[in-house]
Design an enzyme around this catalytic site. Structure first.
Site, PDB file in Angstrom:
ATOM      1  N   ASP A 221       1.371   4.688   2.367  1.00  0.00           N
ATOM      2  CA  ASP A 221       0.940   5.295   3.623  1.00  0.00           C
ATOM      3  C   ASP A 221       1.323   6.769   3.656  1.00  0.00           C
ATOM      4  O   ASP A 221       2.439   7.123   3.272  1.00  0.00           O
ATOM      5  CB  ASP A 221       1.637   4.583   4.799  1.00  0.00           C
ATOM      6  CG  ASP A 221       1.476   3.075   4.739  1.00  0.00           C
ATOM      7  OD1 ASP A 221       0.391   2.589   5.070  1.00  0.00           O
ATOM      8  OD2 ASP A 221       2.444   2.364   4.357  1.00  0.00           O
TER       9      ASP A 221
ATOM     10  N   ASP B  40       0.859  -1.183   0.000  1.00  0.00           N
ATOM     11  CA  ASP B  40       0.000   0.000   0.000  1.00  0.00           C
ATOM     12  C   ASP B  40       0.901   1.240   0.000  1.00  0.00           C
ATOM     13  O   ASP B  40       2.132   1.111  -0.010  1.00  0.00           O
ATOM     14  CB  ASP B  40      -0.915   0.004   1.237  1.00  0.00           C
ATOM     15  CG  ASP B  40      -0.142   0.162   2.545  1.00  0.00           C
ATOM     16  OD1 ASP B  40       1.110   0.207   2.524  1.00  0.00           O
ATOM     17  OD2 ASP B  40      -0.792   0.237   3.601  1.00  0.00           O
TER      18      ASP B  40
ATOM     19  N   ASP C 188      -3.330   4.371   2.730  1.00  0.00           N
ATOM     20  CA  ASP C 188      -3.693   4.703   4.121  1.00  0.00           C
ATOM     21  C   ASP C 188      -3.371   6.174   4.368  1.00  0.00           C
ATOM     22  O   ASP C 188      -2.257   6.621   4.089  1.00  0.00           O
ATOM     23  CB  ASP C 188      -2.875   3.865   5.126  1.00  0.00           C
ATOM     24  CG  ASP C 188      -3.321   2.416   5.169  1.00  0.00           C
ATOM     25  OD1 ASP C 188      -4.371   2.084   4.601  1.00  0.00           O
ATOM     26  OD2 ASP C 188      -2.600   1.606   5.794  1.00  0.00           O
TER      27      ASP C 188
HETATM   28  N1  DCT Z   1       1.433   0.958  11.599  1.00  0.00           N
HETATM   29  C1  DCT Z   1       0.946   1.414  12.792  1.00  0.00           C
HETATM   30  N2  DCT Z   1      -0.359   1.172  13.125  1.00  0.00           N
HETATM   31  C2  DCT Z   1      -1.149   0.496  12.267  1.00  0.00           C
HETATM   32  C3  DCT Z   1      -0.658   0.033  11.046  1.00  0.00           C
HETATM   33  C4  DCT Z   1       0.669   0.285  10.730  1.00  0.00           C
HETATM   34  O1  DCT Z   1       1.651   2.028  13.558  1.00  0.00           O
HETATM   35  N3  DCT Z   1      -2.411   0.285  12.596  1.00  0.00           N
HETATM   36  C5  DCT Z   1       2.827   1.243  11.268  1.00  0.00           C
HETATM   37  C6  DCT Z   1       3.742   0.088  11.225  1.00  0.00           C
HETATM   38  C7  DCT Z   1       4.383   0.109   9.884  1.00  0.00           C
HETATM   39  C8  DCT Z   1       3.794   1.298   9.164  1.00  0.00           C
HETATM   40  O2  DCT Z   1       2.789   1.808   9.999  1.00  0.00           O
HETATM   41  C9  DCT Z   1       3.255   0.978   7.818  1.00  0.00           C
HETATM   42  O3  DCT Z   1       2.462  -0.187   7.841  1.00  0.00           O
HETATM   43  P1  DCT Z   1       2.330  -1.134   6.578  1.00  0.00           P
HETATM   44  O4  DCT Z   1       1.878  -0.370   5.400  1.00  0.00           O
HETATM   45  O5  DCT Z   1       1.511  -2.301   6.971  1.00  0.00           O
HETATM   46  O6  DCT Z   1       3.807  -1.652   6.386  1.00  0.00           O
HETATM   47  P2  DCT Z   1       4.944  -1.211   5.408  1.00  0.00           P
HETATM   48  O7  DCT Z   1       6.167  -1.252   6.220  1.00  0.00           O
HETATM   49  O8  DCT Z   1       4.594   0.059   4.735  1.00  0.00           O
HETATM   50  O9  DCT Z   1       4.994  -2.390   4.391  1.00  0.00           O
HETATM   51  P3  DCT Z   1       4.281  -2.548   2.967  1.00  0.00           P
HETATM   52  O10 DCT Z   1       5.338  -2.256   1.984  1.00  0.00           O
HETATM   53  O11 DCT Z   1       3.834  -3.959   2.925  1.00  0.00           O
HETATM   54  O12 DCT Z   1       3.144  -1.583   2.904  1.00  0.00           O
HETATM   55 MG    MG Z   2       2.786   0.368   3.682  1.00  0.00          MG
END
Ligand code: DCT
Ligand code: MG
Length: 510
Positions: free
Chosen positions: A345, A343, A434
């Site tokens: 963020d 995703d 997100d």
């Molecule tokens: N996070 C958080 N609370 C949440 C979800 C995520 O604090 N409810 C934090 C932990 C990692 C970061 O946010 C981003 O989450 P992801 O998108 O799930 O992980 P990523 O490291 O960006 O990995 P990906 O490349 O798979 O998106």
């Molecule tokens: Mg991510």
């Protein structure tokens, strides 16, 4: 120059000649105050060591009799870096993180020059083999990490995306995932920690000796490493990859909105493929799962960096239409330098807006995208943030900021380097996004929390709790001893409050 010749030629049979140098009672002046040297006796011998110490002192160097925290340069002869580390460990000596491990040739050059000479690769003791992927294999500088002892906490290690131990970490990640699917949290965590520590190593493990002194490697983990070294693969990993339950859970959880509970249910009901599940008339799906199935192909094909940047433009355009002073920062894996992600963020924060304007932002943005026909799915979660509440003690707690989980339509022509004419069928791709909105004064905590990786975040919180008597989460840092909240304007300040060296985002890929 007699003494120098002697240093160069090694120890003599005869006892060294008494020096006409100042006696121990009248220490010579120290000329080079930035350096504190210690000479290792092992393999050098007491006589030659005493001689070199005296010589160096006469030249104005500060030489310690014992190894202490203040020592900056450790000089050894006929020892490799690993030998020295082993010796340090056996002595149970905690060396400073900045300790340089040097060959005696450096000291001798200093004696010849009458001042400290530059340390180069040929002087530095090689600790272990270099990573084979490294295109410029310099003689490995004795890494401070190895000397410092590798920390059990990911927040005290630097983990870039340059993983030299894929064959082990991939295996551990499969096993961790399998234990997660079987809800065996403890074993899952043990394999995640093992994978995480190996990702931070600047060298490839090729023999069991290389694993000595590395934390987080229990017996089970070590036996798998040994098996992979000897047989090229692990029987347990092979069995898991062929296991029907593992394969089904892996497939089911790849659908947006499907977690362990739903996977368990579908597995028990005898489902093994997504097409059977999709076409089953008796199953009820959540709104999230419906979207997950609808855009499945797009969502499983990862988001590229170019796509993430194009989404970033979309987000900025929409946010700035309502709050022109807002900061929009990409977080998550892309901030850590990843080339792909599941995703994209974003953290949004505005220095000039009121609480109400802040709260209205995401609904306005969603409304705009809806009108533009870009909104494929959204779930807006209202803020439950309370600025007086203590941070959460749970390492995996969700945060309380207002946020929105979305699936957006990203037109190929918006993507830099995109090939609109060659894309058959759909002119767009569904992308998971997100968005998180936080109060401006909490932006450093939110940014640190949302940058990840998850393992890095867990260890930051664990470190804060166990080593500092502090509680950290995505909103705040609380000092239990002083009973105060510690404020921070930047991530650097949070690391400083915790007494940690700053670890940059691209070094947080733990
Ligand atoms: N996070 C958080 N609370 C949440 C979800 C995520 O604090 N409810 C934090 C932990 C990692 C970061 O946010 C981003 O989450 P992801 O998108 O799930 O992980 P990523 O490291 O960006 O990995 P990906 O490349 O798979 O998106
Ligand atoms: Mg991510």
């Amino acid at each position: 120059m007699d003494s120098l010749r002697m240093a160069l030629s090694g120890p003599r049979k005869k006892r060294p000649r008494q020096m006409d140098a100042p006696m121990a009672s009248a220490p010579p002046d120290i000329k080079f105050r930035d350096l504190v040297l210690f000479i290792l006796e092992k393999k050098m011998g007491a006589t030659r060591r005493a001689f070199l110490m005296e010589l160096a002192r006469r030249k104005g160097f500060r030489i310690e009799d014992k190894l202490s925290d203040s020592v900056t340069h450790l000089v050894a002869e006929n020892n490799s870096g690993s030998d020295v580390l082993e010796w340090l460990q056996v002595q149970n000596i905690k060396a400073s993180s900045q300790l340089e491990l040097l060959d005696v040739s450096w000291l001798i050059e200093c004696m010849r020059a009458g001042r400290p000479v530059e340390m180069t690769g040929k002087h530095r003791l090689v600790v272990r083999r270099d990573c084979p992927d490294n295109p410029n294999p310099e003689p490995q500088k004795s890494p401070p990490l190895a000397v410092q002892k590798i920390s059990q906490y990911a927040c005290q290690r630097r983990t870039t995306l340059n993983n030299c131990n894929h064959r082990f970490t991939d295996a551990f990640e499969v096993l961790a995932e399998n234990y997660e699917f079987r809800e065996n949290e403890g074993t899952c965590l043990a394999f995640m920690r093992a994978a995480s520590v190996l990702k931070s190593l600047p060298f490839t493990i090729v023999s069991m000796k290389d694993t000595e002194g590395i934390p987080c490697l229990g017996d089970k983990v070590k036996s798998i490493i040994e098996e992979i070294i000897e047989d090229g693969e692990s029987a347990e990993v092979k069995a898991v990859l062929n296991d029907e339950r593992y394969q089904s859970f892996k497939l089911f959880t790849s659908v947006f909105g499907v977690g362990l509970k739903t996977s368990e249910k579908w597995f028990r009901m005898g489902f093994r493929t997504l097409s059977k599940i999709r076409s089953d008339k008796t199953l009820k799906f959540t709104r999230m799962q419906k979207a997950g199935f609808l855009y499945y192909e797009d969502l499983v094909s990862c988001v590229t960096k170019a796509e993430a940047e194009a989404v970033g433009m979309l987000v900025k355009e929409a946010v700035w239409a309502f709050l022109p002073d807002a900061f929009v920062t990409v977080t998550g894996g892309f901030r850590r330098g990843k080339k792909i992600g599941h995703d994209v963020d974003f953290l949004i924060t505005s220095p000039g807006s009121t609480e109400e304007e802040e709260q209205q932002l995401l609904p306005k943005v969603i409304n705009l995208w809806e009108k533009m026909g870009l909104l494929l799915y959204y779930d807006l979660v209202e803020s439950t943030f309370d600025k007086f509440k203590l941070p959460s003690r749970k390492v995996d707690a969700l945060d309380h900021f207002q946020k929105c989980f979305l699936i957006l339509k990203l037109h190929h022509q918006r993507v830099d380097g995109g090939k609109p004419s060659q894309q058959e069928g759909m002119p767009w791709k569904a992308i998971r996004v997100d968005l998180v909105v936080c109060p401006y004064e909490r932006r450093a905590f939110a940014l640190l929390g949302w940058t990840g990786s998850r393992q890095f975040e867990r260890d930051l919180r664990r470190y804060a709790t166990h080593e500092r008597k502090m509680i950290l989460d995505n909103h705040a840092l609380y000092d239990k001893t002083k009973r105060t909240f510690l404020e921070a304007e930047s991530e650097e300040e949070i690391f400083a409050h915790l007494g940690l060296d700053y670890i940059a985002p691209w070094e947080r890929n733990a």
